[in-house]
Design an enzyme around this catalytic site. Structure first.
Site, PDB file in Angstrom:
ATOM      1  N   HIS A 179       2.189  11.323  -7.023  1.00 32.74           N
ATOM      2  CA  HIS A 179       0.793  10.972  -7.248  1.00 32.74           C
ATOM      3  C   HIS A 179       0.598   9.466  -7.146  1.00 32.74           C
ATOM      4  O   HIS A 179       1.559   8.709  -7.118  1.00 32.74           O
ATOM      5  CB  HIS A 179       0.336  11.425  -8.640  1.00 32.74           C
ATOM      6  CG  HIS A 179       1.158  10.852  -9.768  1.00 32.74           C
ATOM      7  ND1 HIS A 179       2.176  11.550 -10.368  1.00 32.74           N
ATOM      8  CD2 HIS A 179       1.128   9.633 -10.402  1.00 32.74           C
ATOM      9  CE1 HIS A 179       2.723  10.812 -11.324  1.00 32.74           C
ATOM     10  NE2 HIS A 179       2.099   9.631 -11.362  1.00 32.74           N
ATOM     11  N   HIS A 218       0.799  -1.225   0.000  1.00 35.18           N
ATOM     12  CA  HIS A 218       0.000   0.000   0.000  1.00 35.18           C
ATOM     13  C   HIS A 218       0.830   1.274   0.000  1.00 35.18           C
ATOM     14  O   HIS A 218       2.041   1.249   0.219  1.00 35.18           O
ATOM     15  CB  HIS A 218      -0.996   0.016   1.171  1.00 35.18           C
ATOM     16  CG  HIS A 218      -0.376   0.187   2.535  1.00 35.18           C
ATOM     17  ND1 HIS A 218      -0.265  -0.845   3.443  1.00 35.18           N
ATOM     18  CD2 HIS A 218       0.160   1.265   3.171  1.00 35.18           C
ATOM     19  CE1 HIS A 218       0.294  -0.404   4.561  1.00 35.18           C
ATOM     20  NE2 HIS A 218       0.565   0.886   4.415  1.00 35.18           N
ATOM     21  N   GLU A 263      -3.887   3.617   1.640  1.00 33.24           N
ATOM     22  CA  GLU A 263      -4.174   3.833   3.058  1.00 33.24           C
ATOM     23  C   GLU A 263      -4.366   5.318   3.312  1.00 33.24           C
ATOM     24  O   GLU A 263      -3.481   6.137   3.029  1.00 33.24           O
ATOM     25  CB  GLU A 263      -3.029   3.320   3.939  1.00 33.24           C
ATOM     26  CG  GLU A 263      -3.231   3.621   5.421  1.00 33.24           C
ATOM     27  CD  GLU A 263      -2.025   3.268   6.286  1.00 33.24           C
ATOM     28  OE1 GLU A 263      -1.977   3.725   7.439  1.00 33.24           O
ATOM     29  OE2 GLU A 263      -1.128   2.544   5.793  1.00 33.24           O
ATOM     30  N   GLU A 293      -3.271  10.497 -11.206  1.00 33.25           N
ATOM     31  CA  GLU A 293      -3.142  10.351 -12.653  1.00 33.25           C
ATOM     32  C   GLU A 293      -4.155   9.310 -13.139  1.00 33.25           C
ATOM     33  O   GLU A 293      -4.408   8.317 -12.447  1.00 33.25           O
ATOM     34  CB  GLU A 293      -1.726   9.917 -13.026  1.00 33.25           C
ATOM     35  CG  GLU A 293      -1.472   9.855 -14.517  1.00 33.25           C
ATOM     36  CD  GLU A 293      -0.039   9.450 -14.846  1.00 33.25           C
ATOM     37  OE1 GLU A 293       0.373   9.649 -16.009  1.00 33.25           O
ATOM     38  OE2 GLU A 293       0.666   8.922 -13.959  1.00 33.25           O
TER      39      GLU A 293
END
Length: 326
Positions: A269, A185, A242, A318
């Site tokens: 990003h 994550h 998260e 994105e």
């Protein structure tokens, strides 16, 4: 543009019903790409999938992931990095490696907190941490330190935090045995969980997988993703987001997090990909109008067939189609 009061009650049909949607990659800026790529490949076993150089804009992208044998090819016969899970994009702006005063913002130092860490999940966390220490990898937190004895935080060459967790957990049906390291994550801090959860679930179709509340420390963690394969757990799958909420921030009108793209820069990003990114962006535009901030809208920037939109805290997301030739 998003404000503290902006809500996102409308579900985007394309996001809710598109099985091709995935959280594709996380972008981090790096000072020295040779050093950074070597760190992730030698210490963690990631593989460099692709490198793209943009001479006019003077930057390069390095796409890495843990070994995978199911990444399809794009029309150039290269690995289609935009159709894979668990990809790490390292962005290098040319010349930073020669500047002794240039420093990456890792997102964890005041007053520029926002992005928190990336997380790798491993089969044997004790063995992994021992091997990393023997190789000279620096740690922000060792297993023996702090209140939580089952997680550690390593530091990469630019000072980014890498959380280390294990997916080998008692009472868990999957996975059965070791399945290698996983890019589990990416963590970002959020001001208002109600607003952020609405945005990620309704606008982008990302599902809430689990919630972890820590009353004594006054924070809550929300884990979101597009699903968990049957043979994985939420700890062994890849491409999870998260969201960390420190209680009370939503009540302070002057509070905000650093988005990583304002100076000083660091985190870039996350990237959402799917078969038809243009259709997804078009529906978001139609249903939400100026409640969504774009930079740029789909196919309107220098790089075609991509878009960037911002979440309620100003973090960039994105959106790209599978098979994009960067």
């Amino acid at each position: 543009m998003s404000t503290d009061s902006t809500r996102y009650p409308i579900q985007i049909e394309k996001a809710s019903n598109d099985p091709t949607l995935l959280l594709n990659h996380t972008c981090l800026r790096v000072k020295d790409p040779a050093r950074a790529v070597k760190f992730y490949t030698e210490h963690f076993g990631m593989k460099l999938l692709s490198r793209k150089d943009f001479e006019e804009a003077k930057f390069s992208l390095y796409f890495l992931s843990f070994p995978k044998d199911d990444i399809p090819k794009n029309k150039n016969g290269e690995p289609d990095v935009f159709s894979a899970h668990g990809v790490l994009e390292l962005t290098h702006n040319w010349g930073t490696e020669k500047n002794p005063d240039y420093k990456i913002n890792n997102g964890n130092e005041e007053p520029h907190r926002g992005f928190g860490h990336i997380c790798f999940s491993v089969s044997d966390i004790n063995k992994t941490c021992e091997e990393l220490e023997s190789q000279g990898v620096k740690f922000k937190k060792r297993l023996s330190e702090g209140r939580q004895k089952d997680i550690a935080f390593a530091l990469d060459p630019d000072g980014y935090w890498i959380e280390l967790i294990t997916y080998s957990r008692e009472g868990q049906e999957y996975p059965k045995g070791s399945v290698g390291n996983k890019f589990n994550h990416t963590m970002i801090r959020i001001k208002n969980p109600t607003r952020s959860l609405e945005f990620y679930q309704n606008v982008l179709g990302i599902k809430l997988l689990r919630t972890s509340e820590h009353e004594s420390a006054k924070f809550t963690l929300y884990f979101l993703g597009y699903g968990v394969p049957k043979t994985d757990s939420v700890f062994s799958c890849e491409s999870v987001l998260e969201l960390t909420h420190n209680w009370g921030t939503e009540n302070d009108p002057n509070f905000h997090y650093h988005n990583g793209n304002s100076e000083p820069q660091g985190y870039g990003h996350i990237c959402i990909s799917c078969d038809d990114a243009g259709a997804l962006c078009k529906e978001i535009e139609v249903k939400y109008g100026d409640k969504i901030q774009w930079s740029p809208k789909f196919n309107q920037g220098r790089m075609k067939n991509i878009a960037f939109l911002k979440d309620p805290d100003g973090y960039s997301i994105e959106v790209v189609p599978y098979g994009l030739i960067a």
